[in-house]
Design an enzyme around this catalytic site. Sequence first.
Site, mmCIF file in Angstrom:
data_model
loop_
_atom_site.group_PDB
_atom_site.id
_atom_site.type_symbol
_atom_site.label_atom_id
_atom_site.label_comp_id
_atom_site.label_asym_id
_atom_site.label_seq_id
_atom_site.Cartn_x
_atom_site.Cartn_y
_atom_site.Cartn_z
ATOM 1 N N GLY A 1 32.692 -15.270 -33.743
ATOM 2 C CA GLY A 1 33.575 -17.238 -33.763
ATOM 3 C C GLY A 1 32.400 -18.264 -33.941
ATOM 4 O O GLY A 1 31.906 -18.337 -33.203
ATOM 5 N N GLU A 46 36.666 -8.224 -27.531
ATOM 6 C CA GLU A 46 36.278 -8.419 -26.124
ATOM 7 C C GLU A 46 35.808 -7.029 -25.310
ATOM 8 O O GLU A 46 36.219 -6.981 -24.149
ATOM 9 C CB GLU A 46 36.448 -9.703 -25.034
ATOM 10 C CG GLU A 46 35.273 -9.773 -24.194
ATOM 11 C CD GLU A 46 34.300 -10.946 -24.083
ATOM 12 O OE1 GLU A 46 34.281 -11.541 -25.378
ATOM 13 O OE2 GLU A 46 32.922 -9.989 -24.416
ATOM 14 N N THR A 84 28.668 -7.910 -32.561
ATOM 15 C CA THR A 84 29.251 -7.264 -33.098
ATOM 16 C C THR A 84 28.468 -7.414 -34.828
ATOM 17 O O THR A 84 28.196 -7.840 -35.114
ATOM 18 C CB THR A 84 31.020 -7.162 -33.091
ATOM 19 O OG1 THR A 84 31.657 -7.759 -32.263
ATOM 20 C CG2 THR A 84 31.062 -6.796 -34.001
#
Length: 664
Positions: free
Chosen positions: A187, A430, A148
């Site tokens: 993350g 997701e 992303t």
Amino acid sequence: MSSHETRPCVPDLKKERLKCDFNVEELTNLIDGGKEKTALRRKLRSVISSESAYIDPIPPEYMSHEDQFSNELRKTCHTAMLMNKQNIDIKTLQLSKAYIGVLKDGDPLWVHYHVFIPSITGQSDPEQQKIWMEKIRTWKIFGTYAQTELGHGTFLRGLETTATYDRETREFILNSPTITATKWWPGGLGHTVNFAAVMAQLYVGGKCYGPHMFMVQLRDENTHESLPGVTLGEIGPRFGLNTNGNGFLRFDHYRIPRRNMLMKHAQVLEDGTYVKPSHSKLSYGTMVRVRVGIVRDTCIQLQQAVTIATRYSAVRHQSELIPGEPEPQILDYQTQQFKILPQISSVFALFFAANSVIDAYYSVTAQMDLGDMSLLPELHALSSGLKALSASDASRGVEICRLSCGGHGYLASSNFPRLYTQTTCAITYEGENTVLWLQVARYIIKSYRSAQNGNNLKHSVSYLSKQPRPVRGDLSNNGLLEAFKAAVFKLVSDTEGRIQRVCAKGQNYHMAWNQCSLQLLKCAEAHTRFYVCEQFVRKVEMAKGTENVKKILKNLCRLYLTHHVSVNSGDFLKSGSLSQNDIAVLEEEMCSLLEVLRPQAVSIVDAFDFDDGQLNSCLGCWDGDVYQRLYDEALKSPLNKTDVPEAYYKYLRPLMQVGLKSSL
Ligand SMILES: CCCCCCCC/C=C\CCCCCC(=O)SCCNC(=O)CCNC(=O)[C@H](O)C(C)(C)COP(=O)(O)OP(=O)(O)OC[C@H]1O[C@@H](n2cnc3c(N)ncnc32)[C@H](O)[C@@H]1OP(=O)(O)O
Ligand SMILES: Cc1cc2nc3c(=O)[nH]c(=O)nc-3n(C[C@H](O)[C@H](O)[C@H](O)COP(=O)(O)OP(=O)(O)OC[C@H]3O[C@@H](n4cnc5c(N)ncnc54)[C@H](O)[C@@H]3O)c2cc1C
């Protein structure tokens, strides 16, 4: 009878547990996937719960952002060490439910284990895997999944990070040409990982070949400093999951070797020849895998929420049901049962759906490894639909459970805030849910059209081959599944007809699609709901075990069916698959099921077998000693360290001393 029955608890919960008419342990085994798995989970749990390293020095809510991160990183690293010492595969621990409750608000290594490693195993060739997996296994490499960007998360073809092949040096040059090309969200990217699987637009000889994955070192393996040409940081506090270490990343003409492109499916040869994959979407394979896993994760989060809400509802007394009589347990109110019991049935629906999509994932990927890609669209639609449905059902379910606990549900010590932020973010990550529903709709409409052209449909869409004809008045499980098929068929055929009508008025197909997208969403959700209902019915039919456990499953399944018919009654009426009278009969049945299931509710949630440390909730403890725990937890507030806080002297006292000048 419950195996825990002898442990002390408040009289209300004792009374509930004595009502239990089924074998709790048997239900626990079923949810774990067998007796052996229950035993393994408990063994792992005992290892975990005896570790003092997992005790938070103070409740994390009272820590700074930095300390929270550091505390969770400490715990996740401790886990890696501990599992190593005990010779236990960390994946086994994480997949067993035993690990729940250790990390409170995210795990800086979650994406490493569950997204990065699957990317390496699923997207790189055997030689690459051998090299990288060895380094991953020996903790030289910790990675994230960097896809992303600030400007694009959904539309992958719009990603702006470039990987340009330099034939002279046989390297790729990674670059972030604009601010919107900055990688954003991954993350652990902030300050934890030293590598990343980076999705970038591949350019060879001036031609763009679209998004491909690259293995990129970001930090020095010894000093952990970011490497020249790489800018890294953390993106700041979030709605929740504040210790996931979500980060940003920019490249400035950063060079990596050619073999750092993940080459299982597509390759760039030394001379710059591009070898295309056997299917254009194979590089999206990690996302499919993670979506499948989310169905199980959200189901477990909902299990925690219903356990807390059910136990609390058995302990809490409020108002009068019959004037003058003692205040009843709030679980005796039909409205309270209607909040909680459908959520319990949802847990089981998601549980069976998760198992079936995991099976589908392994069988389709095995076929794909043999070169057969024909089932990929089916798997993509199934995993997208179930990810979207499970995330939104679980998130709504957690919120309903919170509401069912009144004011105390709003306290951090109820653990609902964390459960909610964990489930609601699964709606976004997701693949944002609306976007995934539209992918499902695309598959359904394509399939429906194919059937209209005389082709036979298979798998989850086979019922769209021809107009289903349910038997009127058949309200059995199979009868309701037929009614579901007819209702979804009607939604799909109406929507397809509407798209055609909009096109006939001169609108192009894409604009017509957009104008019909609200209906398309409905088709996608209804199709996926039907799938979940069908799995629930079939799995309960096949369930082995004692009659009383089967009865619980049958009643929960029936509650799920009647509840969803009731919620979507308009669709059933419009399709003519159910009459108004049928709906009324089913709604009455739903109400009696609430009454039938109510005495078993506490024992059903006991079967989820969370310990108090895992639930981390004053309201959901095994012993039901809710009020003392709420009081003790409040005393931990740093504001209670002094009777008169510093802020009084700084702000309130001066204000009180001045007083009001006028009587405005
Ligand atoms: C206490 C706490 C403990 C710890 C708990 C921690 C909890 C965890 C916390 C955090 C974890 C977070 C992990 C999250 C990781 C991420 O979010 S990674 C980023 C994920 N990003 C996405 O999912 C992006 C979504 N977008 C897409 O998937 C695609 O771009 C798209 C599907 C929306 C569209 O793709 P596009 O390339 O534009 O394709 P189209 O032209 O629309 O379609 C072309 C055809 O391809 C089909 N297709 C699309 N995707 C796939 C696929 N994956 N597989 C197979 N086929 C696919 C599509 O349907 C089209 O088919 P047809 O042409 O036949 O219709
Ligand atoms: C907690 C968390 C962890 C994450 N972890 C990672 C990670 O590890 N790695 C990573 O790469 N990413 C990660 N992400 C990013 C995540 O995958 C994206 O945020 C997600 O895919 C949504 O994309 P977006 O943010 O661009 O939303 P957008 O696409 O901008 O969505 C905004 C709105 O636009 C709508 N919309 C967009 N496109 C369409 C369309 N075609 N039709 C109709 N409506 C549309 C959406 O429905 C939504 O309402 C994480 C995100 C979160 C919140």
